[in-house]
Design a protein around this motif. Structure first.
Motif, PDB file in Angstrom:
ATOM      1  N   GLY A 111      35.880  34.952  43.560  1.00  0.00           N
ATOM      2  CA  GLY A 111      37.017  35.435  42.642  1.00  0.00           C
ATOM      3  C   GLY A 111      36.235  36.419  41.576  1.00  0.00           C
ATOM      4  O   GLY A 111      35.031  36.554  41.290  1.00  0.00           O
ATOM      5  N   SER A 112      36.981  37.132  41.096  1.00  0.00           N
ATOM      6  CA  SER A 112      36.856  38.173  39.950  1.00  0.00           C
ATOM      7  C   SER A 112      37.808  38.107  38.867  1.00  0.00           C
ATOM      8  O   SER A 112      39.088  37.714  39.118  1.00  0.00           O
ATOM      9  N   LYS A 113      37.594  39.166  37.835  1.00  0.00           N
ATOM     10  CA  LYS A 113      38.656  39.248  36.791  1.00  0.00           C
ATOM     11  C   LYS A 113      39.824  39.723  37.551  1.00  0.00           C
ATOM     12  O   LYS A 113      41.205  39.280  37.073  1.00  0.00           O
ATOM     13  N   ASP A 114      39.927  40.861  38.171  1.00  0.00           N
ATOM     14  CA  ASP A 114      40.852  41.508  39.122  1.00  0.00           C
ATOM     15  C   ASP A 114      41.420  40.968  39.986  1.00  0.00           C
ATOM     16  O   ASP A 114      42.398  40.898  40.143  1.00  0.00           O
ATOM     17  N   LYS A 115      40.648  40.140  40.738  1.00  0.00           N
ATOM     18  CA  LYS A 115      41.185  39.549  41.901  1.00  0.00           C
ATOM     19  C   LYS A 115      40.652  38.013  41.810  1.00  0.00           C
ATOM     20  O   LYS A 115      39.436  37.561  42.368  1.00  0.00           O
ATOM     21  N   PRO A 116      41.065  37.111  40.860  1.00  0.00           N
ATOM     22  CA  PRO A 116      40.814  35.687  40.742  1.00  0.00           C
ATOM     23  C   PRO A 116      41.360  34.997  42.136  1.00  0.00           C
ATOM     24  O   PRO A 116      41.976  35.234  42.970  1.00  0.00           O
ATOM     25  N   VAL A 117      40.413  33.733  42.176  1.00  0.00           N
ATOM     26  CA  VAL A 117      40.660  32.839  43.325  1.00  0.00           C
ATOM     27  C   VAL A 117      41.958  32.583  43.362  1.00  0.00           C
ATOM     28  O   VAL A 117      42.730  32.483  42.345  1.00  0.00           O
ATOM     29  N   GLY A 118      42.728  32.663  44.603  1.00  0.00           N
ATOM     30  CA  GLY A 118      44.005  32.500  44.832  1.00  0.00           C
ATOM     31  C   GLY A 118      44.837  33.576  44.991  1.00  0.00           C
ATOM     32  O   GLY A 118      45.792  33.732  45.619  1.00  0.00           O
TER      33      GLY A 118
END
Length: 174
Positions: A111-118
């Protein structure tokens, strides 16, 4: 319980696809083939499930589905643009008239800040009403992004449920 719900969804999906004489292709990344596997749990699914693509890597998205690497570089593999390209690629590289695609971050890593886990992007492609021929060039495509909570298994199961239930919804609306 979730598996029972999926079985019911798959039965309904099969009925609608058979009524139209359409075949389905799946293009899966984060679910790793779970959607196609659940479809094949139903006996007789070869009458409406044409094939499933498990395009987990970016290279597989390009090689199997024709997703432009520039799209992935610009938007990331988890994006509306890539989900749509996967759905259209599944039509171009199969004999199906209907497709669904999923690409997301199932976790617990990645995950990332822009595309978090989930985070999961979905795309559904159905035949367009604009022309007599079927195929990727005449497809109607709908994309959607959702964020699911839970562990990897929960995210993947929620993705499967949503992909199938919305495909059924769009087929009934179409």
């Amino acid at each position: 319980m979730a598996h029972d719900n999926t079985s019911h969804l798959v039965e309904q999906l099969a009925d609608v696809l058979l009524q139209h004489g359409w075949m389905l292709a799946t293009a899966e990344s984060c679910t790793g083939g779970m959607i196609a596997a659940r479809c094949t749990d139903l006996s007789g699914s070869s009458q409406w499930l044409e094939r499933g693509f498990v395009s987990y890597s970016n290279e597989a998205k390009y090689e199997m589905l024709g997703v432009d690497p520039a799209l992935i570089a610009q938007h990331g593999a988890v994006s509306a643009e890539v989900a749509q390209a996967m759905a259209l690629g599944a039509l171009r590289h199969s004999q199906a008239q209907v497709s669904l695609a999923v690409t997301g971050v199932a976790g617990p890593t990645g995950g990332s800040k822009d595309k978090p886990v989930g985070t999961v992007w979905f795309a559904w492609a159905l035949p367009s009403d604009t022309g007599p021929t079927l195929g990727a060039e005449t497809a109607w495509v709908k994309t959607e992004c959702l964020h699911f909570n839970g562990d990897r298994a929960a995210v993947r199961e929620a993705t499967l449920q949503h992909a199938l239930s919305n495909l059924l919804h769009w087929l009934r609306q179409h």
